[in-house]
Design a protein around this motif. Structure first.
Motif, PDB file in Angstrom:
ATOM      1  N   GLU A  43      46.535  38.006  43.275  1.00  0.00           N
ATOM      2  CA  GLU A  43      45.245  38.264  43.919  1.00  0.00           C
ATOM      3  C   GLU A  43      44.607  39.548  43.351  1.00  0.00           C
ATOM      4  O   GLU A  43      43.426  39.574  43.015  1.00  0.00           O
ATOM      5  CB  GLU A  43      45.474  38.373  45.437  1.00  0.00           C
ATOM      6  N   TYR A  44      45.412  40.598  43.227  1.00  0.00           N
ATOM      7  CA  TYR A  44      44.883  41.835  42.638  1.00  0.00           C
ATOM      8  C   TYR A  44      44.473  41.590  41.184  1.00  0.00           C
ATOM      9  O   TYR A  44      43.417  42.018  40.739  1.00  0.00           O
ATOM     10  CB  TYR A  44      45.939  42.960  42.655  1.00  0.00           C
ATOM     11  N   TYR A  45      45.331  40.903  40.453  1.00  0.00           N
ATOM     12  CA  TYR A  45      45.058  40.656  39.035  1.00  0.00           C
ATOM     13  C   TYR A  45      43.760  39.863  38.861  1.00  0.00           C
ATOM     14  O   TYR A  45      42.887  40.221  38.072  1.00  0.00           O
ATOM     15  CB  TYR A  45      46.232  39.914  38.396  1.00  0.00           C
ATOM     16  N   ARG A  46      43.656  38.788  39.630  1.00  0.00           N
ATOM     17  CA  ARG A  46      42.522  37.874  39.513  1.00  0.00           C
ATOM     18  C   ARG A  46      41.197  38.614  39.745  1.00  0.00           C
ATOM     19  O   ARG A  46      40.230  38.430  39.020  1.00  0.00           O
ATOM     20  CB  ARG A  46      42.686  36.765  40.545  1.00  0.00           C
ATOM     21  N   LYS A  47      41.199  39.461  40.754  1.00  0.00           N
ATOM     22  CA  LYS A  47      39.960  40.191  41.057  1.00  0.00           C
ATOM     23  C   LYS A  47      39.520  41.083  39.907  1.00  0.00           C
ATOM     24  O   LYS A  47      38.349  41.373  39.759  1.00  0.00           O
ATOM     25  CB  LYS A  47      40.195  41.101  42.271  1.00  0.00           C
ATOM     26  N   MET A  48      40.483  41.554  39.133  1.00  0.00           N
ATOM     27  CA  MET A  48      40.168  42.560  38.120  1.00  0.00           C
ATOM     28  C   MET A  48      39.871  42.005  36.733  1.00  0.00           C
ATOM     29  O   MET A  48      39.514  42.760  35.835  1.00  0.00           O
ATOM     30  CB  MET A  48      41.338  43.558  38.025  1.00  0.00           C
ATOM     31  N   ILE A  49      40.032  40.702  36.517  1.00  0.00           N
ATOM     32  CA  ILE A  49      39.738  40.167  35.180  1.00  0.00           C
ATOM     33  C   ILE A  49      38.241  40.303  34.918  1.00  0.00           C
ATOM     34  O   ILE A  49      37.427  39.963  35.774  1.00  0.00           O
ATOM     35  CB  ILE A  49      40.114  38.675  35.054  1.00  0.00           C
ATOM     36  N   PRO A  50      37.872  40.781  33.712  1.00  0.00           N
ATOM     37  CA  PRO A  50      36.441  41.009  33.442  1.00  0.00           C
ATOM     38  C   PRO A  50      35.586  39.770  33.689  1.00  0.00           C
ATOM     39  O   PRO A  50      34.455  39.874  34.164  1.00  0.00           O
ATOM     40  CB  PRO A  50      36.393  41.395  31.965  1.00  0.00           C
ATOM     41  N   MET A  51      36.141  38.597  33.380  1.00  0.00           N
ATOM     42  CA  MET A  51      35.356  37.372  33.547  1.00  0.00           C
ATOM     43  C   MET A  51      35.002  37.165  35.016  1.00  0.00           C
ATOM     44  O   MET A  51      33.953  36.615  35.335  1.00  0.00           O
ATOM     45  CB  MET A  51      36.136  36.142  33.065  1.00  0.00           C
ATOM     46  N   ASN A  52      35.906  37.588  35.931  1.00  0.00           N
ATOM     47  CA  ASN A  52      35.619  37.456  37.357  1.00  0.00           C
ATOM     48  C   ASN A  52      34.732  38.595  37.849  1.00  0.00           C
ATOM     49  O   ASN A  52      33.801  38.374  38.623  1.00  0.00           O
ATOM     50  CB  ASN A  52      36.914  37.410  38.172  1.00  0.00           C
ATOM     51  N   ASP A  79      44.846  28.972  35.605  1.00  0.00           N
ATOM     52  CA  ASP A  79      43.672  29.833  35.743  1.00  0.00           C
ATOM     53  C   ASP A  79      43.016  30.035  34.372  1.00  0.00           C
ATOM     54  O   ASP A  79      43.515  30.761  33.515  1.00  0.00           O
ATOM     55  CB  ASP A  79      44.123  31.180  36.342  1.00  0.00           C
ATOM     56  N   GLU A  80      41.869  29.381  34.178  1.00  0.00           N
ATOM     57  CA  GLU A  80      41.181  29.411  32.877  1.00  0.00           C
ATOM     58  C   GLU A  80      40.765  30.824  32.471  1.00  0.00           C
ATOM     59  O   GLU A  80      40.825  31.188  31.297  1.00  0.00           O
ATOM     60  CB  GLU A  80      39.914  28.536  32.923  1.00  0.00           C
ATOM     61  N   ASN A  81      40.303  31.605  33.440  1.00  0.00           N
ATOM     62  CA  ASN A  81      39.873  32.969  33.101  1.00  0.00           C
ATOM     63  C   ASN A  81      41.052  33.838  32.690  1.00  0.00           C
ATOM     64  O   ASN A  81      40.933  34.690  31.817  1.00  0.00           O
ATOM     65  CB  ASN A  81      39.121  33.608  34.270  1.00  0.00           C
ATOM     66  N   LEU A  82      42.174  33.604  33.340  1.00  0.00           N
ATOM     67  CA  LEU A  82      43.385  34.329  32.950  1.00  0.00           C
ATOM     68  C   LEU A  82      43.736  33.988  31.502  1.00  0.00           C
ATOM     69  O   LEU A  82      44.001  34.869  30.682  1.00  0.00           O
ATOM     70  CB  LEU A  82      44.517  33.959  33.906  1.00  0.00           C
ATOM     71  N   ASN A  83      43.698  32.701  31.171  1.00  0.00           N
ATOM     72  CA  ASN A  83      44.036  32.280  29.806  1.00  0.00           C
ATOM     73  C   ASN A  83      43.088  32.908  28.785  1.00  0.00           C
ATOM     74  O   ASN A  83      43.511  33.410  27.738  1.00  0.00           O
ATOM     75  CB  ASN A  83      43.955  30.753  29.669  1.00  0.00           C
ATOM     76  N   LEU A  84      41.798  32.881  29.133  1.00  0.00           N
ATOM     77  CA  LEU A  84      40.777  33.428  28.241  1.00  0.00           C
ATOM     78  C   LEU A  84      41.018  34.920  28.021  1.00  0.00           C
ATOM     79  O   LEU A  84      40.895  35.434  26.902  1.00  0.00           O
ATOM     80  CB  LEU A  84      39.410  33.193  28.901  1.00  0.00           C
ATOM     81  N   SER A  85      41.360  35.591  29.082  1.00  0.00           N
ATOM     82  CA  SER A  85      41.574  37.027  28.965  1.00  0.00           C
ATOM     83  C   SER A  85      42.844  37.314  28.162  1.00  0.00           C
ATOM     84  O   SER A  85      42.800  38.011  27.151  1.00  0.00           O
ATOM     85  CB  SER A  85      41.655  37.647  30.357  1.00  0.00           C
TER      86      SER A  85
END
Ligand code: GLC
Length: 790
Positions: free
Chosen positions: A648-657, A317-323
């Motif tokens: 799923e909860y985490y992914r929804k809450m990343i600022p990039m998403n 997950d690129e957004n996870l990595n970025l965050s």
């Protein structure tokens, strides 16, 4: 969309300045702080946001007449002066191009108009208490141009609340003058303590505004620069192309400099402006273009070291990595420095720092810089009373605090100290002595014990923790007005703290202590399960008269999030109840942006509950997706082994998403405190960005619980809980003087469970990795799946 991340992820590049709210950055070294919007507006203070304001704070950032604009003016052939700003605000002229690069510790704004390219790099260096503006102006046209450049800020000087409320009175103490081409600002009165008669001293800070090359004109009097019945959008000085060279005594003050530039076709010129406090700064030495460039390299190196330090992840997950690798680390450090105190776009700023906020900010910084965390832990020890209670908030300037009887507050201390011990293994720390606020001193171990004993002593006849002035949720402030109301969340939190305390005492072989507190935990767990289970979930609290809130009996505020997640975190719920209450979270509280704090939101004020019912529906603590609390639902799901849900909860809450949703409106690179909940007319809108406990907890929720690499007293635990669809990921983590280079593969597509571990090629039988004190990198291969024996 207003912009995007740079290819290396280290900048957010805005190409449209018309964001729905100012998108903010903190240019700070933990002492000097400039809180800056993407167009250069904002507020600056030194060491304390409240009593050491430098520039004027405005609720909309641009309320200050001058918000660090760099104006350019030019006389046209027709004899009329045309002018604009590099920033775009507040003149709002059309431009040929505009961008703002929001970076780690800097903003770089660049724009082009009529063949003139202007850029300004604003930053605060790591070791000097000043800000640099490195301005470049390039003539891209085919003819010679003659330009006037003006730079300016509006001053507050000292106590920002007094400045805003009694502006003219406070300006009577201002002295702002020019000497040798440098502007200086002083104030002969410091409203450090509340009330105007309480202080008899001058503001101990002297501000300068200097440049290289030296300016050709200046103004310190706001009225002279702006002119009567004018605004920052049309200052008379800019419109006429000349400053008046005014000084200001006792009047509204600014610092403005003028530079006259003749530029040949293709020629580029640099101007450096520096503003700061005259402490360890030598203007002749430090306000030099070359020095500023070196300082910018140092700033980059500083943030590079944080990004490359401690933990680096590489997942599908690129957004996870970025965050996790960049922006969440950045936000954690800013929060570590300023908690919720700094004035922000949303809040005026407090003169005190919240104790629980500071404690939680520490957990975000620990894996990156344990030494900083240690200092802060020692510091907050001083805000505990000898009976074990702690201040709810305190001032770093006066070293005073207030005791409010929010029952959760003392508990954060033993919890965070135990995280520190797990990270570092520095058990000697327990024997350091620290003062109590009301006199006397004791070891850190004793400070921890007194905090726990204090909360154990604040319980009802049924054995539940009283809610008193509130718990983690400050807005449940009248549930226990008469002193009888009970907090289920604080009770569950005490369970986690007791578990951690027992674990530590067992590790230290203090078996009597361990067994005493184990009994306390068991009794508390039993009481919670006896009185607080509501059939499908745990209730949130009981009012003074014994009525439950967060119960199916309630029409509004039926189900609260915190008592479900903490039932798991505190190991309170038996397995069936744990699964059931978290299923209820999914069923009733999950939204498009994470889990809501509770639902339905309150539609009218209820005196017997408090301010939570007074916010409009779905906003802030009244049923928003309150990110800080939502992070615990991720951890709870991971502890239950439900990786798909946790992710799923985490992914929804990343600022990039979150930022991909136009309703969000706030910065897509940092966590906001909350996102308006489904009951709000503004559903999906982010608010109170930057200074929030969610930053530290989101980072730990991901690294420690989803990626499942977390420090324990005995070593580094490997316990991944991931979406079943992930086939592999990698995480490098420094832990106690060694680096663990961990590759996790998931051949069976499971959410949880480790089949095999190899360290440096050798099979290893436990999922707690050994502690290596050899400074080396150890290669760890983890294979997830169902464990096969033999
Ligand atoms: C704010 C406060 C924090 C509190 C939370 C919930 O974020 O800073 O201390 O726990 O609100 O009320």
């Amino acid at each position: 969309m207003y912009g995007k991340f740079s290819a290396d992820g280290r900048e957010y590049i805005l190409t449209d300045p018309r964001t729905p709210k100012p998108w903010v950055n903190y240019l700070t070294n933990g002492r000097y702080c400039t809180f800056m919007s993407h167009t250069g507006g904002g507020y600056t203070f030194w060491k304390d946001p409240f009593v050491n304001g430098i520039t004027r704070w405005g609720p909309r950032l641009k309320c200050a007449a001058l918000g660090r604009e760099v104006y350019i003016s030019e006389m046209g052939d027709d004899g009329v002066i045309d002018y604009w700003t590099i920033n775009w605000e507040p003149v709002y002229r059309d431009y040929d191009s505009w961008e703002c690069r929001i970076g780690l510790g800097y903003n770089l704004i660049k724009s082009e108009r009529k063949g003139i390219e202007g850029s300004v790099l604003y930053f605060v260096p790591p070791d000097k208490d000043l800000e640099y503006w490195l301005i470049r102006i390039k003539n891209k046209s085919n003819e010679a141009r003659k330009l006037e450049v003006f730079t300016g800020v509006e001053l507050s000087l000292g106590n920002i609340r007094s400045d805003l409320l009694s502006t003219e009175f406070h300006e009577l103490f201002n002295r702002v003058y020019e000497e040798g081409g440098v502007l200086y600002a002083e104030k002969t009165f410091w409203d450090r303590l509340r009330g105007i008669h309480s202080a008899n001293e001058e503001w101990p800070t002297k501000v300068f505004f200097a440049s290289e090359p030296k300016a050709s004109g200046f103004d310190c009097l706001k009225d002279a620069f702006i002119g009567d019945y004018r605004l920052a959008s049309n200052p008379i000085a800019v419109e006429e192309g000349r400053c008046r060279n005014t000084e200001s005594e006792g009047r509204s003050s600014i610092l403005a400099l003028q530079f006259s530039l003749g530029l040949e076709a293709g020629e580029e010129r640099e101007i450096l402006v520096g503003m700061g406090v005259l402490k360890d700064i030598l203007i002749e030495r430090d306000i030099r273009i070359g020095v500023a460039k070196d300082e910018f390299s140092r700033l980059k190196a500083y943030w590079d070291s944080i990004i490359n330090e401690g933990v680096v992840v590489d997942t599908p997950d690129e957004n996870l990595n970025l965050s996790v690798n960049i922006w969440n680390k950045y936000q954690n450090r800013i929060n570590f420095w300023w908690y919720r105190s700094a004035a922000s776009y949303y809040l005026f700023g407090f003169d005190t720092f919240g104790y629980r906020d500071v404690a939680q900010a520490i957990i975000g910084t620990l894996p990156i810089d344990a030494e900083l965390a240690r200092e802060k832990l020692k510091f907050i020890s001083k805000f505990q009373f000898s009976d074990g209670n702690t201040c709810h908030s305190f001032s770093q300037v006066s070293m005073r605090g207030n005791r409010t009887d929010h029952t959760d507050v003392p508990l954060w201390y033993p919890l965070v100290v135990s995280w520190y011990l797990k990270e570092t293994g520095d058990f000697d720390f327990l024997y350091d002595e620290e003062d109590f606020l009301d006199g006397g001193k004791a070891t850190i171990y004793e400070h921890m014990k007194r905090a726990i004993d204090y909360v154990l002593s604040r319980r009802s006849d049924r054995g539940l923790v009283l809610i008193e002035r509130g718990d983690w949720n400050d807005a449940l402030d009248f549930v226990g007005e008469k002193g009888r109301g009970e907090s289920v969340m604080a009770s569950q939190m005490l369970c986690l703290v007791l578990d951690t305390w027992v674990e530590l005492n067992e590790f230290l072989e203090f078996t009597d202590v361990a067994s005493r507190y184990r009994k306390e935990k068991e009794a508390l767990k039993e009481a919670i399960n006896e009185y607080c289970w509501d059939g499908e979930w745990y209730v949130r609290a009981f009012k003074d008269d014994g009525e439950a809130i967060g119960s199916k009996q309630n029409e509004e505020g039926k189900i609260y999030l915190n008592t479900q997640s903490w039932a798991v975190l505190g190991d309170v719920a038996p397995e069936d109840r744990a699964n059931k209450c978290m299923d209820s979270v999914e069923k009733y509280l999950e939204t498009d942006y994470g889990t809501a704090l509770f639902r339905p939101a309150y539609s009218r004020p209820d005196r017997s509950i408090g301010i939570i019912t007074r916010f409009i529906r779905g906003e802030k603590e009244n049923g928003a997706v309150f990110m800080h609390a939502s992070t615990w639902s991720i951890i709870a799901e991971a502890l239950l082994g439900r990786g798909n849900k946790a992710y799923e909860y985490y992914r929804k809450m990343i600022p990039m998403n979150l930022g991909s949703n136009p309703a969000f409106k706030t910065e897509p690179y940092v966590y906001p405190e909350y996102v308006a909940g489904p009951d709000s007319p503004h559903y999906g809108e982010g608010s109170h960005s930057w200074l929030t406990g969610s930053a530290a907890w989101m980072w730990r929720a991901c690294v420690d619980y989803i990626l499942g690499v977390r420090p324990e007293l005995e070593g580094l635990k490997i316990d991944p809980c991931i979406p079943a669809g992930w086939t592999s990921y990698r995480i490098k983590r420094r832990f106690r003087d060694a680096v663990y280079d961990i590759t996790v593969s998931n051949p069976e597509g499971v959410e949880h469970g480790v089949r095999e571990i190899r360290i440096d090629g050798e099979r290893y039988e436990s999922n707690i990795l050994p502690i290596y004190a050899d400074g080396r990198v150890h290669r760890v291969e983890v294979i997830m799946g169902r464990r096969r024996d033999g």
